[in-house]
Design a protein around this motif. Structure first.
Motif, PDB file in Angstrom:
ATOM      1  N   UNK A 109       0.864  -1.175   0.000  1.00  0.00           N
ATOM      2  CA  UNK A 109       0.000   0.000   0.000  1.00  0.00           C
ATOM      3  C   UNK A 109       0.901   1.226   0.000  1.00  0.00           C
ATOM      4  N   UNK A 110       0.827   1.996  -1.078  1.00  0.00           N
ATOM      5  CA  UNK A 110       1.659   3.182  -1.291  1.00  0.00           C
ATOM      6  C   UNK A 110       0.820   4.405  -0.929  1.00  0.00           C
ATOM      7  N   UNK A 111       1.183   5.090   0.152  1.00  0.00           N
ATOM      8  CA  UNK A 111       0.357   6.225   0.580  1.00  0.00           C
ATOM      9  C   UNK A 111       1.157   7.285   1.315  1.00  0.00           C
ATOM     10  N   UNK A 112       0.558   8.433   1.474  1.00  0.00           N
ATOM     11  CA  UNK A 112       1.068   9.630   2.136  1.00  0.00           C
ATOM     12  C   UNK A 112       1.998  10.425   1.222  1.00  0.00           C
ATOM     13  N   UNK A 315       9.850   1.513  -9.612  1.00  0.00           N
ATOM     14  CA  UNK A 315       9.175   1.105  -8.385  1.00  0.00           C
ATOM     15  C   UNK A 315       8.379  -0.170  -8.601  1.00  0.00           C
ATOM     16  N   UNK A 316       7.682  -0.255  -9.726  1.00  0.00           N
ATOM     17  CA  UNK A 316       6.923  -1.473 -10.038  1.00  0.00           C
ATOM     18  C   UNK A 316       7.856  -2.672 -10.121  1.00  0.00           C
ATOM     19  N   UNK A 317       8.984  -2.500 -10.793  1.00  0.00           N
ATOM     20  CA  UNK A 317       9.928  -3.621 -10.913  1.00  0.00           C
ATOM     21  C   UNK A 317      10.400  -4.077  -9.531  1.00  0.00           C
ATOM     22  N   UNK A 318      10.685  -3.116  -8.652  1.00  0.00           N
ATOM     23  CA  UNK A 318      11.115  -3.471  -7.296  1.00  0.00           C
ATOM     24  C   UNK A 318      10.029  -4.224  -6.549  1.00  0.00           C
ATOM     25  N   UNK A 319       8.793  -3.756  -6.672  1.00  0.00           N
ATOM     26  CA  UNK A 319       7.711  -4.389  -5.921  1.00  0.00           C
ATOM     27  C   UNK A 319       7.378  -5.776  -6.437  1.00  0.00           C
ATOM     28  N   UNK A 324       7.928  -9.234  -4.219  1.00  0.00           N
ATOM     29  CA  UNK A 324       7.063 -10.368  -4.603  1.00  0.00           C
ATOM     30  C   UNK A 324       5.611 -10.131  -4.212  1.00  0.00           C
ATOM     31  N   UNK A 325       5.072  -8.962  -4.565  1.00  0.00           N
ATOM     32  CA  UNK A 325       3.698  -8.644  -4.192  1.00  0.00           C
ATOM     33  C   UNK A 325       2.704  -9.294  -5.156  1.00  0.00           C
ATOM     34  N   UNK A 326       1.508  -9.529  -4.647  1.00  0.00           N
ATOM     35  CA  UNK A 326       0.397 -10.005  -5.465  1.00  0.00           C
ATOM     36  C   UNK A 326      -0.539  -8.862  -5.856  1.00  0.00           C
ATOM     37  N   UNK A 327      -0.420  -7.768  -5.115  1.00  0.00           N
ATOM     38  CA  UNK A 327      -1.341  -6.650  -5.308  1.00  0.00           C
ATOM     39  C   UNK A 327      -0.626  -5.377  -4.878  1.00  0.00           C
ATOM     40  N   UNK A 328      -0.761  -4.321  -5.685  1.00  0.00           N
ATOM     41  CA  UNK A 328      -0.154  -3.036  -5.342  1.00  0.00           C
ATOM     42  C   UNK A 328      -1.239  -1.966  -5.391  1.00  0.00           C
ATOM     43  N   UNK A 354       3.334  -8.711 -14.390  1.00  0.00           N
ATOM     44  CA  UNK A 354       2.598  -9.878 -14.904  1.00  0.00           C
ATOM     45  C   UNK A 354       1.108  -9.785 -14.595  1.00  0.00           C
ATOM     46  N   UNK A 355       0.327 -10.517 -15.363  1.00  0.00           N
ATOM     47  CA  UNK A 355      -1.129 -10.504 -15.176  1.00  0.00           C
ATOM     48  C   UNK A 355      -1.533 -10.985 -13.789  1.00  0.00           C
ATOM     49  N   UNK A 356      -0.673 -11.766 -13.151  1.00  0.00           N
ATOM     50  CA  UNK A 356      -0.996 -12.305 -11.825  1.00  0.00           C
ATOM     51  C   UNK A 356      -0.923 -11.239 -10.727  1.00  0.00           C
ATOM     52  N   UNK A 357      -0.326 -10.079 -11.026  1.00  0.00           N
ATOM     53  CA  UNK A 357      -0.204  -9.006 -10.041  1.00  0.00           C
ATOM     54  C   UNK A 357      -1.250  -7.941 -10.349  1.00  0.00           C
ATOM     55  N   UNK A 358      -2.086  -7.654  -9.365  1.00  0.00           N
ATOM     56  CA  UNK A 358      -3.131  -6.651  -9.519  1.00  0.00           C
ATOM     57  C   UNK A 358      -2.603  -5.294  -9.054  1.00  0.00           C
TER      58      UNK A 358
END
Length: 557
Positions: A109-112, A315-319, A324-328, A354-358
Motif C-alpha cells: 500500500x503506497x500512501x502519504x 518502483x513497479x519492478x522493485x515491488x 514479490x507482491x500479489x497486489x499493489x 505480470x497478469x498475476x499481479x493486480x
C-alpha cells in the motif's frame, strides 16, 4: 431461495442471486429481496404470483420466517435463536468472525508521500488517512501488508536547496538535520527566490544537482541532513494522527535513481521506446490526447533528466521482483489517474507487471472549504496539515477537556469525515459539523463506545452468557453485530472504507435504541446476563471497527 427458483421455474434460472439486503424498516423484517420483481420481466408473470410460488417452495426450517409483502418483496426475519447463536460465536472468536482469506495476498500500500523540506498539506491528509485505513483493513482480513511511503526526496529542487544551505553558511549536517519545518520552508522559499532571480545561483544549483547525482560527499551529506530533518517532522505528524507509518516504511524516490538508466535501456531493447522532440517516450496502446493523437508517456526528458514515469516504472519492478507482491495499491490524488493507467500499461507491455499481479490506483477527491471551493488560507495558500489538525482540536476543545481526549476526538472527526465519503468525491471540511457527538460523525461513534464501556465497568465479569433475545431492540443490535465480518471482507475487496463507516454508524444507532429501551444494570438474572453479553459484543466490534479506521476507542469521554 436459489433452489426454490430452479424448482419453480427451471434450470434456466439456476444461480439467480436473491440479492438479500438489510431491511430499511423494522416492519420489513431483517432482510429483504426484490427477487419476484426482477423475475417478473423474464417470466412474464405478475411479481406477486412469482412471490407466492417461491414462498410455497422455500423452507427456512428453524432459521426464521419468510413473508411476501408489497408489490413483490420477500422479507426474512431471523429467529431469535439464530441471532443468539451468531452473537455467541462472535464472543467466542477473538477475530470477531472475520475468516482467514482463501488465498492470502502480499499487498503493498503506497500512501502519504510527502516531499522533503516542505510541510505536509491538506492534500496529504486524504492520502495518509485513506492509505492507513486500507492497510489496517487488509492486514486484519489476513493479508501480508507492506506499507510504503514514497517520499519525494530526489530531483532538481535538491540542487537548489543544498546550494541554498551553502549560501546561508549552513555547512554542518547536524545543524541542518535539527531544522524544523518552519525553517525548512523558509530555506526553500529563499532558495527558490534566488533561483528565479539570480542566474549565477541558478547555474550553481544545476551543477549541484549533477554533484548530487554523481555522489559528491559534501552534497550527499547535506542532502541526507535535509531528508533527516524532514522525516523527524513527518514522524511527529504521523504520531499526532495515530498513523501506522514509521521510518522503515519510507521508500524515497532516491532509492530508484541508480535504476533509471536501466529502465530506459530495457524499454529501448524491447522496442517500446520512441524519440520525440529529444525526449524518450513510450506510446501505450489506447491512450490519446484531445486531438486524437497517441499520448506519450515521457520516460526521459530531452535534457537527459528522468520524469516521474521512470521512477514509477522502477518502483513497479522493485515491488514485483524484490517484494514479490500479489497486489499493489496506490493511494494518490485522482488527478493522477491517467498517469498511473499509462505507467501500468507500459509496465505490462514490458513484461515487468505480470497478469498475476493486480495494481490499483485509489484516487481521491479534493478537500473543500465551507464555501465549496478547494480549502485554502485567507491569503490563498494551501492549508498545511498541521493547521488543519489545529483547527480540529480547537473545535473539539469547545466540548471536551484534556489534551489527550481533545486529540482523540479531533482525529476521529477528521478521519471519519474523510473516510465516510466515496473516495473520488470532494468533501467539505467543516470542523463544527465533523466534531459533533450527534449525527454521523467520528465522535458519535466514540461516544457510543464510551457509553457501552460505562455500562460494563459497573458490572465487571469474566464471561458473558447470552440467553434468548426477546426485545426487538436486542434483536436489531444482534443483527447489526453479525454484519462486521462481511463488511471487513467487502472493504478488503473493494478498497472502499465508506462501507465500514456506514456499518459502524448503523451499529451505534442500534446501540442507542437498545440503550434507551432495554435497561441493562437494572435487569436481573438471565435478562441482565444477556444484555451485558450484547454490550460486550458491541464494545468489541466498535473497538475493532474504529481501530480499522485508525480511530481510537476511548473508554471515557
Amino acid at each position: 431461495m436459489q433452489d426454490a427458483v430452479v424448482a419453480c421455474f427451471g434450470d434456466a434460472y439456476a444461480g439467480t442471486d436473491p440479492e438479500l439486503r438489510p431491511a430499511t424498516r423494522p416492519e420489513f423484517g431483517h432482510l429483504q429481496s426484490n427477487l419476484p420483481l426482477r423475475l417478473a420481466g423474464p417470466l412474464g408473470l405478475p411479481p406477486r404470483e412469482i412471490g407466492a410460488r417461491l414462498l410455497a417452495a422455500i423452507d427456512l426450517g428453524g432459521l426464521g420466517t419468510l413473508e411476501l409483502a408489497g408489490a413483490g418483496f420477500l422479507n426474512v426475519t431471523w429467529s431469535p435463536d439464530v441471532l443468539s447463536d451468531a452473537v455467541r460465536d462472535l464472543l467466542r472468536d477473538p477475530h470477531l468472525g472475520v475468516p482467514a482469506p482463501a488465498t492470502a495476498q502480499r499487498v503493498v500500500v503506497d500512501y502519504s508521500s510527502p516531499n522533503v523540506a516542505k510541510p505536509m498539506h491538506v492534500g496529504h491528509l486524504r492520502s495518509t488517512v485513506i492509505g492507513d485505513a486500507l492497510a489496517r483493513v487488509l492486514a486484519y482480513a489476513g493479508h501480508d501488508v507492506v506499507r510504503q511511503n514514497h517520499l519525494g526526496d530526489w530531483g532538481t529542487q535538491f540542487g537548489m536547496l543544498v546550494e541554498g544551505l551553502i549560501g546561508d553558511g549552513l555547512h554542518d549536517p547536524a545543524a541542518v538535520a535539527a531544522l524544523d519545518m518552519t525553517e525548512l520552508l523558509a530555506l526553500y522559499r529563499r532558495a527558490k527566490a534566488r533561483f528565479d532571480e539570480d542566474p549565477a545561483f541558478a547555474d550553481a544549483a544545476r551543477q549541484r544537482v549533477v554533484a548530487l547525482q554523481s555522489g559528491d560527499p559534501t552534497t550527499r551529506t547535506l542532502w541526507q541532513a535535509l531528508v533527516d530533518a524532514s522525516m523527524t517532522e513527518f514522524d511527529a505528524t504521523y504520531g499526532r494522527l495515530g498513523v501506522l507509518l514509521d521510518d522503515d516504511d519510507f521508500d524515497g524516490e532516491s532509492r530508484y535513481n541508480p535504476q533509471l538508466p536501466g529502465v530506459v535501456d530495457d524499454l529501448r531493447a524491447l522496442g517500446l521506446l520512441t524519440e520525440s522532440a529529444g525526449a524518450q517516450v513510450v506510446y501505450p496502446d489506447g491512450f490519446t490526447g484531445r486531438d486524437g493523437a497517441p499520448l506519450p508517456l515521457i520516460v526521459q526528458k530531452a535534457g537527459g533528466g528522468f520524469g516521474y514515469a521512470a521512477t514509477d516504472l522502477a518502483t513497479i519492478r522493485h515491488r514485483v521482483d524484490d517484494l514479490a507482491v500479489d497486489r499493489a495499491v496506490y493511494v494518490v490524488d485522482h488527478r493522477q489517474s491517467q498517469h498511473f493507467d499509462m505507467v501500468f500499461a507500459v509496465a505490462r507491455a514490458a513484461g515487468w507487471l505480470p497478469d498475476s499481479v493486480e495494481v490499483q490506483h485509489i484516487g481521491f477527491g479534493t478537500v473543500l472549504g465551507p464555501d465549496g471551493r478547494p480549502f485554502k488560507t485567507r491569503s490563498g495558500e494551501t492549508v498545511t496539515l498541521a493547521a488543519l489538525l489545529d483547527a480540529a482540536e480547537e473545535a473539539a476543545s469547545a466540548s471536551y477537556a484534556g489534551p489527550e481526549v481533545v486529540r482523540m476526538v479531533a482525529n476521529a472527526a477528521v478521519k471519519y469525515a474523510d473516510l465516510s465519503n466515496h473516495l473520488a468525491r470532494d468533501y467539505v471540511f467543516d470542523v463544527e459539523r465533523m466534531s459533533a457527538t450527534t449525527g454521523e460523525t467520528g465522535p458519535y461513534l466514540q461516544y457510543a463506545h464510551a457509553r457501552v464501556c460505562n455500562i460494563l465497568v459497573q458490572a465487571p465479569q469474566q464471561t458473558y452468557e447470552l440467553g434468548a433475545l426477546s426485545d426487538p431492540a436486542e434483536q436489531r443490535l444482534a443483527l447489526e453485530l453479525t454484519g462486521f465480518a462481511p463488511v471487513v471482507g467487502k472493504v478488503a475487496d473493494t478498497l472502499e472504507p465508506h462501507h465500514l463507516t456506514a456499518y459502524l454508524y448503523g451499529l451505534s444507532t442500534a446501540l442507542t435504541a437498545f440503550y434507551e429501551s432495554c435497561p441493562v444494570l437494572r435487569s436481573e438474572g438471565e435478562l441482565r446476563e444477556t444484555r451485558l453479553a450484547l454490550c460486550e459484543a458491541t464494545r468489541r466490534v466498535l473497538s475493532a471497527g474504529l481501530g480499522l479506521l485508525g480511530i481510537e476507542a476511548p473508554q471515557r469521554m
